[in-house]
Design a protein around this motif. Structure first.
Motif, PDB file in Angstrom:
ATOM      1  N   GLY A   1      69.695   7.572  88.303  1.00 30.36           N
ATOM      2  CA  GLY A   1      70.891   8.095  88.957  1.00 30.36           C
ATOM      3  C   GLY A   1      72.048   8.093  87.970  1.00 30.36           C
ATOM      4  O   GLY A   1      71.851   8.466  86.799  1.00 30.36           O
ATOM      5  N   HIS A   2      73.193   7.636  88.427  1.00 30.62           N
ATOM      6  CA  HIS A   2      74.383   7.766  87.578  1.00 30.62           C
ATOM      7  C   HIS A   2      75.385   6.623  87.635  1.00 30.62           C
ATOM      8  O   HIS A   2      76.273   6.552  86.787  1.00 30.62           O
ATOM      9  CB  HIS A   2      75.124   9.059  87.946  1.00 30.62           C
ATOM     10  N   ILE A   3      75.320   5.777  88.635  1.00 33.78           N
ATOM     11  CA  ILE A   3      76.444   4.872  88.913  1.00 33.78           C
ATOM     12  C   ILE A   3      76.191   3.501  88.280  1.00 33.78           C
ATOM     13  O   ILE A   3      75.358   2.725  88.777  1.00 33.78           O
ATOM     14  CB  ILE A   3      76.634   4.726  90.458  1.00 33.78           C
TER      15      ILE A   3
ATOM     16  N   CYS B   1      67.478   9.431  83.576  1.00 33.75           N
ATOM     17  CA  CYS B   1      68.720  10.212  83.747  1.00 33.75           C
ATOM     18  C   CYS B   1      69.941   9.431  83.260  1.00 33.75           C
ATOM     19  O   CYS B   1      69.863   8.728  82.268  1.00 33.75           O
ATOM     20  CB  CYS B   1      68.874  10.690  85.190  1.00 33.75           C
ATOM     21  N   CYS B   2      71.065   9.518  83.959  1.00 31.12           N
ATOM     22  CA  CYS B   2      72.294   8.938  83.397  1.00 31.12           C
ATOM     23  C   CYS B   2      72.468   7.456  83.682  1.00 31.12           C
ATOM     24  O   CYS B   2      73.249   6.788  82.998  1.00 31.12           O
ATOM     25  CB  CYS B   2      73.518   9.724  83.853  1.00 31.12           C
ATOM     26  N   SER B   3      71.750   6.900  84.668  1.00 30.85           N
ATOM     27  CA  SER B   3      71.740   5.435  84.771  1.00 30.85           C
ATOM     28  C   SER B   3      71.187   4.892  83.462  1.00 30.85           C
ATOM     29  O   SER B   3      71.628   3.855  82.957  1.00 30.85           O
ATOM     30  CB  SER B   3      70.880   4.967  85.938  1.00 30.85           C
TER      31      SER B   3
ATOM     32  N   SER C   1      76.605   9.391  79.016  1.00 30.47           N
ATOM     33  CA  SER C   1      76.134  10.031  80.245  1.00 30.47           C
ATOM     34  C   SER C   1      76.856  11.362  80.446  1.00 30.47           C
ATOM     35  O   SER C   1      77.681  11.765  79.621  1.00 30.47           O
ATOM     36  CB  SER C   1      76.424   9.105  81.424  1.00 30.47           C
ATOM     37  N   CYS C   2      76.566  12.024  81.563  1.00 30.11           N
ATOM     38  CA  CYS C   2      77.247  13.304  81.823  1.00 30.11           C
ATOM     39  C   CYS C   2      78.751  13.120  81.972  1.00 30.11           C
ATOM     40  O   CYS C   2      79.524  13.945  81.487  1.00 30.11           O
ATOM     41  CB  CYS C   2      76.676  13.959  83.075  1.00 30.11           C
ATOM     42  N   VAL C   3      79.195  12.044  82.657  1.00 34.91           N
ATOM     43  CA  VAL C   3      80.658  11.862  82.745  1.00 34.91           C
ATOM     44  C   VAL C   3      81.253  11.596  81.361  1.00 34.91           C
ATOM     45  O   VAL C   3      82.435  11.868  81.125  1.00 34.91           O
ATOM     46  CB  VAL C   3      81.086  10.760  83.760  1.00 34.91           C
TER      47      VAL C   3
ATOM     48  N   PRO D   1      74.359  22.172  89.189  1.00 42.19           N
ATOM     49  CA  PRO D   1      75.710  22.751  89.222  1.00 42.19           C
ATOM     50  C   PRO D   1      76.704  21.932  88.407  1.00 42.19           C
ATOM     51  O   PRO D   1      77.717  22.447  87.943  1.00 42.19           O
ATOM     52  CB  PRO D   1      76.066  22.714  90.717  1.00 42.19           C
ATOM     53  N   LYS D   2      76.382  20.640  88.188  1.00 41.26           N
ATOM     54  CA  LYS D   2      77.278  19.801  87.355  1.00 41.26           C
ATOM     55  C   LYS D   2      77.368  20.361  85.936  1.00 41.26           C
ATOM     56  O   LYS D   2      78.421  20.267  85.301  1.00 41.26           O
ATOM     57  CB  LYS D   2      76.763  18.357  87.305  1.00 41.26           C
ATOM     58  N   ALA D   3      76.258  20.918  85.440  1.00 41.84           N
ATOM     59  CA  ALA D   3      76.306  21.502  84.093  1.00 41.84           C
ATOM     60  C   ALA D   3      77.281  22.679  84.079  1.00 41.84           C
ATOM     61  O   ALA D   3      77.989  22.907  83.083  1.00 41.84           O
ATOM     62  CB  ALA D   3      74.916  21.959  83.667  1.00 41.84           C
TER      63      ALA D   3
HETATM   64 FE   FE2 Z   1      73.769  13.036  84.342  1.00 42.77          FE
END
Ligand code: FE2
Ligand code: SF4
Length: 645
Positions: free
Chosen positions: A264-266, A298-300, A527-529, A564-566
């Motif tokens: 995930g991401h958080i 992923c981003c985690s 990460s993406c952020v 869509p984040k990309a």
């Molecule tokens: Fe990401």
């Protein structure tokens, strides 16, 4: 087509290929297979001309400007439908990052108030942001300062007028002037999201130009109250990343350990799982395992890799395959990029799929609630569940593809500046600027974003990177694209073999000044952020040169975009004046107006993002052609700056 050819057509990751073979033998369905089942895709959907905004439809209008129906029931044209759909998609890309920022903001607030079991590890970042926000920092307790910073951030979700504080904090003045003239400066992230949804609602905005400006405004919400705010507050809470060495590929899952994948991401979730895995490590030994092994997806993965050196199992498209190793006791998920199909795969093994965020539940998964106050309880509960599943593992089902690849990460802007300072302590950016000016570094390209089971996994991400490296372009990378590079040796000094001689010499000189054989040809920035870090680097370079970001010889590329984040991240960079390449088509080609406005390809539409902002969209599926198009643009920008070409 034989099974082997089919599998090797899906991914270049040999570990994933092996596991796809195992999935087939065990009759387990994956996203790769489902992607094939969806072919051929609907042309109305692909080109963006399918409208479902009201109950008079759904309407589908002409996707090539010639044949077919020209207007929906309400009279909407292809231009209007495509622009509305794109704004809607960009909102769907922006909102998860804005929610991510809001979660970290509340965690920081509650930590500062002594209510949440986190600590402020990023003292330097807190002080530097406090100063930039005009707060008194000298002699102020860290908790008090963090509280004041968080309250200012909270205004970006509350104020009804004025400009986003995080935009003012992070944007270059020249860019702000451009956005102010176009009246697209955002105020409050939630308000802007609500306004955008209102614009796209049936019977509201239908002027495609105004919708396009709404898209650019949403890109700024994404950039500042999504990306930058998340990264800044995460650095305050967890510390600013520094150089780390790690391992990539499925082989990081270890047969003789209790394995937990974080996905995930958080980072508030994954950091706590890691913390409790360390606290309860001896309990794994009591079960006969060698310990607890945390791996990332992923981003985690990126968050724990950047700050803790945790190894990475795989990226987006192959997330299900990590469970198919048969050796995961738990997969812990939070938000974004979580395939619902994971639950179906986990059912075939002893793996417990555990969701964590109160607002994000996954059908078929169990749930352990994360809140800032209850974070320790969550971390302990999840690790104890994983320990309990270890004896349930069926050894006959275990198959972990062998081999790992070494990679470096942790290239925050602060870390890059520190590495450059070994060459020039007084003016650390100067060696980089001189290398760019001389043409030893032709330009900088960010390779970001995803993998997408519609296209061969990791192929375009790595091919774009290699072609750019060959041409002495420095790569910075984030997200699942960074994982593609990591799995294929491009985040390691060994990857220098793909570089042009000039770039290799620069990376070797910087590396050796810091006691390393060389820097890797692609610098993993997070990460993406953390695309915010790339933006910070561009702003720092532009300010040091006294030019606008739009003038820099740089570009961004998301060769295997799926989310869509990309697109929302890409929109942010186009608003900065940076060209953005995507390799998987966005649904815009049904509208000549939208396509021309974004790509600046020849057409009748007179206003393009290239003219207004200095950046445009490059859609190109072929990786080599994409790299060459970016190189041509970099050379054009170099010429405009009077640099050697
Ligand atoms: Fe990401
Ligand atoms: Fe059709 Fe217009 Fe309704 Fe869209 S908003 S579904 S084009 S009638």
């Amino acid at each position: 087509m034989s099974r082997q050819v089919l599998i090797t057509d899906l991914t270049i990751d040999t570990g994933v290929q092996e596991l796809l073979g195992k999935a087939e033998q065990e009759n387990i369905e994956t996203a790769f297979q489902r992607a094939k089942e969806q072919e051929p895709h609907c042309k109305f959907g692909l080109t963006g001309v399918c409208c479902r905004r009201c109950l008079q439809g759904p309407c589908k209008v002409t996707f090539n400007g010639n044949k077919g129906i020209k207007r929906g029931v309400c009279g909407a044209t292809a231009d209007q439908i495509v622009a509305r759909n794109l704004l809607s998609l960009i909102v769907e890309g922006t909102t998860p990052h804005v929610e991510h920022a809001r979660e970290i903001l509340h965690t920081l607030l509650e930590t500062a108030e002594g209510k949440a079991p986190y600590e402020i590890k990023g003292k330097d970042k807190l002080i530097s942001i406090g100063k930039k926000l005009g707060l008194t920092v000298d002699g102020v307790e860290l908790d008090k300062l963090a509280h004041e910073v968080a309250l200012i951030a909270l205004q970006d979700f509350q104020q009804q007028s004025g400009v986003s504080h995080w935009l003012r904090l992070r944007a270059q003045d020249k860019s702000i002037e451009t956005w102010e003239k176009l009246n697209i400066l955002p105020s409050n992230a939630h308000l802007e999201i609500a306004n955008a949804i209102n614009k796209t609602a049936m019977g509201c905005e239908s002027d495609p130009v105004s919708l396009l400006l709404g898209i650019m405004k949403m890109g700024l919400v994404e950039g500042y109250d999504g990306l930058h705010l998340s990264t800044d507050l995460q650095d305050i809470l967890f510390g600013t990343p520094r150089l780390v060495k790690t391992q990539y590929r499925m082989g990081v899952i270890k047969e003789d350990y209790v394995n937990i994948a974080v996905h995930g991401h958080i980072p508030m979730v994954s950091e706590k799982v890691l913390e409790w895995s360390r606290k309860l490590n001896d309990e794994a030994k009591a079960l006969g395992a060698k310990g607890i092994n945390i791996v990332g997806i992923c981003c985690s993965a990126n968050e724990l890799l950047m700050r803790q050196g945790v190894s990475v199992a795989t990226n987006y498209a192959s997330q299900e395959l990590a469970i198919i190793t048969g050796a995961l006791e738990a997969m812990v998920v939070d938000a974004q990029c979580i395939m619902p199909g994971l639950a179906q795969v986990a059912e075939c093994y002893h793996t417990e799929l555990i969701s964590t965020l109160p607002n994000i539940k996954i059908e078929g998964a169990s749930h352990v609630d994360w809140t800032p106050e209850e974070a320790d309880k969550m971390g302990e509960e999840i690790v104890r569940r994983a320990l309990a599943h270890y004896p349930e593992r069926d050894q006959a089902k275990v198959q972990i593809p062998e081999g790992t690849v070494e990679a470096y990460a942790g290239f925050s802007v602060e870390q890059i500046v520190e590495l450059l300072a070994a060459l020039n302590g007084a003016d650390p950016l100067l060696p980089l600027i001189e290398a760019i000016a001389k043409g030893d570094i032709l330009g900088v390209v960010a390779i970001v974003g995803c993998t997408n089971p519609k296209v061969k996994q990791d192929l375009a991400n790595t091919e774009v990177a290699k072609e750019l490296m060959r041409n002495n372009v420095l790569i910075v990378a984030t997200g699942c694209s960074a994982h593609s590079l990591g799995k294929n040796g491009l985040l390691s000094p060994a990857g220098l073999e793909y570089c042009g001689e000039k770039l290799a010499n620069v990376l070797t000189a910087i590396g050796q000044a810091n006691g390393l054989p060389a820097l890797p040809p692609a610098l993993h920035m997070g990460s993406c952020v953390d695309n915010s870090r790339i933006d910070d680097l561009l702003v720092a370079l532009a300010n040091r040169l006294g030019v606008g970001v739009r003038e820099l010889p740089v570009a961004g590329s998301s060769p295997e975009n799926h989310s869509p984040k990309a697109l929302s991240i890409g929109t942010f960079f186009i608003a900065q004046g940076v060209d953005v390449h995507i390799g998987v088509n966005a649904p815009i080609t049904g509208s000549p107006l939208v396509e021309q406005a974004l790509t600046a390809n020849k057409g009748e539409f007179p206003v393009t993002t290239d003219e207004l902002f200095g950046g445009k969209l490059i859609y190109e599926a072929d990786p080599i052609q994409a790299a060459q198009t970016m190189i041509a643009r970099i050379i054009q920008k170099r010429k405009a700056l009077g640099l050697v070409c």
